[in-house]
Scaffold this motif. Structure first.
Motif, PDB file in Angstrom:
ATOM      1  N   SER A 163     -17.354  28.598  90.073  1.00  0.00           N
ATOM      2  CA  SER A 163     -17.401  28.151  89.060  1.00  0.00           C
ATOM      3  C   SER A 163     -17.887  29.435  88.301  1.00  0.00           C
ATOM      4  CB  SER A 163     -18.851  26.945  89.402  1.00  0.00           C
ATOM      5  OG  SER A 163     -19.868  28.024  90.105  1.00  0.00           O
ATOM      6  N   ALA A 219     -23.835  35.411  88.427  1.00  0.00           N
ATOM      7  CA  ALA A 219     -24.847  34.201  88.317  1.00  0.00           C
ATOM      8  C   ALA A 219     -25.825  34.660  88.699  1.00  0.00           C
ATOM      9  CB  ALA A 219     -23.959  33.449  90.260  1.00  0.00           C
ATOM     10  N   GLY A 245     -30.926  32.296  92.496  1.00  0.00           N
ATOM     11  CA  GLY A 245     -30.963  31.210  92.638  1.00  0.00           C
ATOM     12  C   GLY A 245     -30.304  29.672  92.973  1.00  0.00           C
ATOM     13  N   SER A 246     -29.396  30.489  91.464  1.00  0.00           N
ATOM     14  CA  SER A 246     -28.475  29.037  90.800  1.00  0.00           C
ATOM     15  C   SER A 246     -26.877  28.870  91.850  1.00  0.00           C
ATOM     16  CB  SER A 246     -27.551  29.473  89.025  1.00  0.00           C
ATOM     17  OG  SER A 246     -26.780  31.166  90.094  1.00  0.00           O
ATOM     18  N   GLU A 247     -26.963  27.572  91.321  1.00  0.00           N
ATOM     19  CA  GLU A 247     -25.970  26.773  92.150  1.00  0.00           C
ATOM     20  C   GLU A 247     -24.410  27.446  91.243  1.00  0.00           C
ATOM     21  OE1 GLU A 247     -26.025  22.989  91.061  1.00  0.00           O
ATOM     22  OE2 GLU A 247     -28.041  22.449  92.832  1.00  0.00           O
ATOM     23  N   VAL A 248     -23.833  27.698  92.641  1.00  0.00           N
ATOM     24  CA  VAL A 248     -22.039  28.589  92.564  1.00  0.00           C
ATOM     25  C   VAL A 248     -21.620  27.307  93.254  1.00  0.00           C
ATOM     26  CG1 VAL A 248     -21.196  30.297  92.835  1.00  0.00           C
ATOM     27  CG2 VAL A 248     -23.066  30.579  92.011  1.00  0.00           C
ATOM     28  N   SER A 249     -20.338  27.337  93.103  1.00  0.00           N
ATOM     29  CA  SER A 249     -19.256  26.265  94.183  1.00  0.00           C
ATOM     30  C   SER A 249     -17.711  27.035  93.889  1.00  0.00           C
ATOM     31  CB  SER A 249     -18.844  25.173  93.180  1.00  0.00           C
ATOM     32  OG  SER A 249     -20.296  24.348  92.806  1.00  0.00           O
ATOM     33  N   ARG A 268     -23.969  31.760 101.473  1.00  0.00           N
ATOM     34  CA  ARG A 268     -23.662  31.146 102.549  1.00  0.00           C
ATOM     35  C   ARG A 268     -22.503  30.374 101.751  1.00  0.00           C
ATOM     36  NH1 ARG A 268     -28.618  29.699 102.418  1.00  0.00           N
ATOM     37  NH2 ARG A 268     -29.337  27.584 101.891  1.00  0.00           N
ATOM     38  N   PRO A 297     -19.661  24.564  98.582  1.00  0.00           N
ATOM     39  CA  PRO A 297     -20.955  25.499  97.700  1.00  0.00           C
ATOM     40  C   PRO A 297     -21.424  27.249  98.294  1.00  0.00           C
ATOM     41  CG  PRO A 297     -21.340  23.268  98.359  1.00  0.00           C
ATOM     42  CD  PRO A 297     -20.577  23.169  99.159  1.00  0.00           C
ATOM     43  N   VAL A 350     -24.003  29.829  98.717  1.00  0.00           N
ATOM     44  CA  VAL A 350     -25.623  29.752  98.235  1.00  0.00           C
ATOM     45  C   VAL A 350     -25.584  31.635  98.243  1.00  0.00           C
ATOM     46  CG1 VAL A 350     -27.634  29.525  98.919  1.00  0.00           C
ATOM     47  CG2 VAL A 350     -25.952  27.725  99.097  1.00  0.00           C
ATOM     48  N   GLU A 381     -27.848  34.482  98.951  1.00  0.00           N
ATOM     49  CA  GLU A 381     -28.862  34.860  99.400  1.00  0.00           C
ATOM     50  C   GLU A 381     -29.490  35.844  99.016  1.00  0.00           C
ATOM     51  OE1 GLU A 381     -27.744  35.118 103.378  1.00  0.00           O
ATOM     52  OE2 GLU A 381     -27.837  33.289 104.114  1.00  0.00           O
TER      53      GLU A 381
END
Length: 602
Positions: free
Chosen positions: A34, A38, A41-45, A68, A99, A101, A103
């Motif tokens: 996506s 990044a 802490g932001s969302e990635v797909s 993760r 998803p 994530v 770290e």
């Protein structure tokens, strides 16, 4: 219904089924993030798509230190139609959203993920993700992506990327010596065919190298500076040209411009430190609309765009039966390389002519077809208009454009009042086009009885099954794929003769490989040739690929040394395309590898 009628219907049904078998294309897998950059802490797909498979599943996710991944959710299922030449092909697509994530901050590589499609193991491309503590520098950078928000299927369009940085940061090579475009969508959007760009304007200045997704490199065209918010920005431009092959929504993920300074020195033994800034361009989408069914002409050529046409002749004063070369040129914004040109031999207006052949030339800027026409009568006074039926996106309607009629003078042959098909040349022998419609005037033969007809048809049925079995084992030598396979080397030589860049040569090589393997050309974009050659032939589906396209069952597709040579050639073309100003290599080198692959069993 008579027995003979029923047997005929059965034979036709089997023939129709056999024609459909093997028409499907091999499955294709794609993957994209996506975003390529990044904030921590932001969302990635991670989006994984499989097309052209009735049964597919995603394998185990890789382990990446610092990321993760997962869990894998339930896939969404979609069915869509796309354009393949002038045919419409229905395809099934499965999409997984995984998803991701982060770290901690850092640069990460997500290895290929195995996807099983109809019993075959496919792999996603390797993906890069950069995670940073802070996306600083928004006010120091300039980044725009210009693209239409609405187009029609079959319509070419351009995506233009303009980017740069505050001129106060200095020229490239001084304070700013690092530029990278993070484009997660590059080469991973379904329903797009990348096209060649028109030649750049003479005298254009170039900036190089510019990174792409932290892996490849390209060059950018230098633009005049621009001002915004009391800042002056040094600007560059990269353009991509595509053709939309199906209706739907093209979703472009978030893109980033990275720019800054890389410091390295003797005392730190080659280590480097980056001072990097980021400019973001948000995600956007393009709606691809269906060509309307209502009002579609029967003679629709597949042309889409706003085009114009003109015709020229090599001479206008001829004897009956002499050849006239009629050059028809179409220009404008449209899919000039893909439509079917008009056929005058099927037009009532050209009944006074014989068509002996055509020569078709295609470029991104124009399409030129040269018709070899011969007037057969002195009554012919002009070359009639040659029409082309197209869909004009600017009018959202079908239209027809035509060349102007061009006067000619046709003189009769001496001692004749004209020329006909019989007197213009010696009587040829009959061929498949000379269908005889006159009833035979020979003595009438005895008519066979009903039992004889049924027995003959049953014998034909048995013979048909036997021949069809042999054809399926050996591959139909007259099938389109088989003909393309035989002509692949000639087509490669022709394409290489017109190739001016490494990118052109890479596309020519991909078309050659696709013709030899019975696959679509995009299947060879980014493929690991060595891994492909090592994969077992038993994993290939007979319904998807003809036997001649895969070699002997249970054997490797190519000898390993040939596969290594192919992999090295593909890597060399990619490296030149990205890092050496797209400089072409010697065509003889590519032709030599192609000849070696054919001898090796490709």
């Amino acid at each position: 219904m008579s027995a003979t009628r029923r047997i005929s219907i059965v034979l036709l049904a089997f023939a129709a089924f056999a024609g459909r078998a093997g028409a499907q294309s091999p499955a294709v897998v794609r993957a994209r993030l996506s975003t390529g950059v990044a904030r921590l802490g932001s969302e990635v797909s991670l989006v994984v798509e499989v097309e052209g498979s009735q049964d597919s599943a995603i394998g185990d996710l890789p382990s990446v230190d610092g990321l993760r991944l997962g869990p894998v959710g339930i896939p969404s299922l979609g069915v869509f139609e796309s354009i393949d030449g002038r045919r419409r092909v229905r395809t099934v697509k499965r999409t997984w959203v995984v998803p991701v994530v982060p770290e901690h901050a850092g640069s990460f590589t997500i290895p290929p993920i195995t996807v099983t499609a109809d019993g075959r193991n496919l792999s996603t491309p390797e993906l890069a993700l950069k995670v940073v503590e802070d996306l600083k520098g928004e006010d120091l950078g300039w980044f725009r992506i210009d693209a239409p928000r609405e187009i029609y299927e079959g319509q070419p369009f351009t995506v233009e990327l303009r980017f740069g940085y505050d001129s106060a940061l200095g020229e490239i090579g001084e304070q700013i010596n690092y530029i990278n475009l993070s484009l997660p969508w590059l080469d991973q959007l379904p329903g797009l065919l990348e096209l060649d760009l028109p030649a750049p304007a003479s005298g254009a200045g170039w900036v190089e190298p510019v990174g792409l997704n932290s892996r490849g490199k390209t060059r950018a065209e230098r633009l005049p500076p621009a001002s915004e918010n009391d800042r002056s920005f040094l600007l560059m431009r990269i353009r991509k040209r595509y053709l939309a092959t199906r209706a739907g929504k093209l979703e472009f993920p978030t893109s980033h411009l990275e720019f800054g300074h890389v410091e390295s020195g003797f005392f730190n033994f080659g280590s480097s430190e980056k001072h990097t800034f980021y400019k973001r361009f948000p995600a956007f989408a393009i709606d691809v609309l269906d060509q309307p069914e209502a009002g579609r002409p029967i003679d629709f050529s597949g042309a889409v765009g706003t085009l114009s046409a003109r015709a020229t002749l090599d001479h206008r004063d001829v004897d009956a039966g002499d050849s006239i070369k009629v050059s028809v040129e179409w220009t404008g914004e449209g899919n000039l390389e893909f439509f079917d040109p008009p056929d005058p031999s099927r037009m009532e207006a050209f009944k006074g002519f014989r068509l002996y052949g055509t020569n078709d030339r295609k470029t991104p800027e124009r399409r030129v077809v040269i018709y070899d026409l011969s007037p057969i009568s002195p009554d012919v006074a002009a070359i009639p208009p040659i029409p082309l039926t197209l869909f004009d996106p600017s009018k959202k309607a079908y239209a027809s454009i035509a060349t102007d009629a061009i006067p000619i003078r046709v003189r009769p042959l001496k001692k004749t009042s004209g020329i006909t098909a019989e007197t213009s040349r010696p009587e040829p022998g009959l061929d498949i086009r000379d269908i005889q419609t006159e009833p035979a005037r020979e003595r009438e033969l005895p008519r066979p009885g009903g039992g004889t007809i049924v027995a003959a048809l049953l014998g034909l049925t048995v013979l048909w099954f036997g021949l069809r079995t042999a054809v399926r084992r050996r591959g139909d030598p007259d099938a389109p794929l088989a003909r393309a396979r035989r002509a692949a080397r000639r087509a490669l030589r022709r394409d290489l003769a017109g190739a001016r860049t490494a990118s052109d040569q890479a596309r020519a090589l991909q078309r050659f490989l696709a013709a030899r393997t019975g696959e679509p050309a995009p299947a060879w974009i980014g493929r690991d040739a060595l891994a492909w050659a090592r994969s077992d032939a038993d994993d290939r589906r007979e319904d998807r690929v003809e036997p001649w396209a895969t070699g002997a069952r249970g054997s490797a597709r190519l000898p390993e040394e040939d596969a290594r040579a192919l992999a090295a050639l593909m890597a060399s073309l990619d490296e030149r395309a990205w890092a050496r100003s797209d400089e072409a290599i010697e065509a003889r080198e590519i032709e030599g590898i192609a000849e070696r692959l054919v001898r090796g069993g490709l």
